[in-house]
Design a protein around this motif. Structure first.
Motif: not given
Ligand code: SF4
Ligand code: SF4
Length: 375
Positions: A123-147
């Protein structure tokens, strides 16, 4: 100006939900942002396998209504979530099918993410957490809807659009982040980092039924009768907090994001499509872990000591515990043992993150605070 759309709705009728979202999507001209062939990733709240009507998870009909409209725009719909507990293809399938998502996916042609793969992100310029693991669909997605689902939350106060995105962190790596950031003020910075990493393009709140009291899984189902949509997850949470009677400045996660200029400072900075007074819920129960009323009633010099003595703790109702071990599995401090088929907490190492309370499938972990001074 942040815009939040509020709409009353009493049931989970898909056609009625579609009517509401279709009007809102036209107003924000969503069609111009969703291109033919694009994959739209939907992030529901599936914290734990739960029945659609439980008030714990995003109701599958809300996801279905949004997904159908997205498909009509020519995009593909991928539903991706990592619940608490283990993150494997088998557990993903089990949570989706036990929560009514397999049914809607088959009926409306959505894809469910069950590969359970994740990658490390920076994460660029993080508030506290510069590195973490994320599930693959959220890495460079076309469009995200948070429900998200509108609920109280024992640790963060509110579970809404921002907190929902913590589910992009794979399974048991979530408790690890509690360990990395045991202080609430650091944990909320990490949540803000995750939200800024995902940067959902659109956020939707399922506030038809939710949870009050000791959410996000053990609270009491609460009918609220509305849904809300915004392009800002922060503005959406702000408005929903106001509706249920939570003061955003008292919710550390929101106080921090306000300080960082992400959450609006007041309702004056938010454009609403309707009068918020029509939505206010006056009797919403706050989580026991967050009520400070009795502390406010004792002399000021005694408050730090009182707060220390009376810090809420998880409490296992031993007679009802079935010894399944889910609490121990999710405890970042590994301070729960199963002895004679009953869970036992060694409080010495407990950081009061309430992951155990969240993950108990039969809700037999209560939150208790020692009563002092008869208050
Ligand atoms: S998750 Fe609940 S039922 Fe299972 S061992 Fe822990 S307290 Fe007992
Ligand atoms: S016992 Fe429960 S509240 Fe304490 S650290 Fe473990 S998961 Fe968190």
């Amino acid at each position: 100006m942040n815009k939040v759309f509020l709409n009353k709705i009493e049931t989970y009728d898909i056609e009625k939900l579609k009517d509401i979202y279709s009007r809102i999507f036209s107003e924000i001209d969503l069609k111009s942002k969703i291109k033919e062939g694009m994959t739209v990733v939907i992030k529901p709240n599936l914290v734990i396998k739960s029945k659609p009507e439980s008030g714990i998870i995003t109701h599958p009909n809300v996801v279905a209504a949004v997904g159908i409209l997205i498909k009509e725009m020519g995009a593909k719909v991928l539903i991706a979530e990592s619940s608490g507990g283990l993150f494997t293809p088998a557990t993903c399938k089990m949570v989706f099918s036990g929560s009514g998502y397999t049914e809607i996916a088959e009926k409306y042609g959505f894809t469910l993410y069950t590969e359970a793969e994740f990658s490390k992100v920076t994460i660029n310029k993080p508030y506290i957490c510069g590195e973490l693991n994320v599930i693959n669909p959220y890495i460079n997605p076309d469009f995200v809807i948070d429900i998200a689902k509108l609920k109280s939350h024992s640790m963060t106060g509110l579970s809404g659009a921002v907190k929902n995105l913590f589910g992009v962190v794979p399974g048991l790596q979530k408790p690890e982040l509690h360990c990395r950031f045991p202080k609430e003020e650091d944990f909320v910075k990490m949540l803000t980092d995750v939200c800024e990493f995902v940067k959902p393009n659109l956020s939707v709140m399922d506030a038809i039924d939710g949870l009050e009291g000791d959410g996000p899984t053990g609270g009491i189902k609460k009918h609220m009768g509305f849904t809300a949509v915004s392009e800002s997850p922060y503005a959406l949470d702000y408005v929903c907090a106001k509706i249920i009677g939570m003061e955003p400045e008292n919710i550390k996660m929101m106080a921090f994001s306000t300080e960082m200029g992400l959450t609006p400072k007041s309702l004056d900075e938010i454009e609403l499509n309707d009068d918020i007074n029509k939505y206010l819920i006056k009797d919403f129960l706050m989580p026991k872990s967050k009520t400070t009323d009795f502390i406010d009633r004792i002399p000021k010099f005694l408050r730090p000591l009182a707060a220390k003595i009376a810090t809420p703790k998880p409490y296992i109702k031993k007679d009802k515990c079935v010894g399944c071990g889910k609490c121990a599995e999710s405890c970042p401090q590994h301070t729960i043992e199963i002895i004679n088929k009953k869970a036992e907490i060694n409080y010495k190492n407990c950081i009061k993150c309430f992951c155990c309370h969240e993950m108990c499938p039969i809700h037999v972990i209560d939150i208790k605070r020692l009563k002092i001074f008869n208050l």
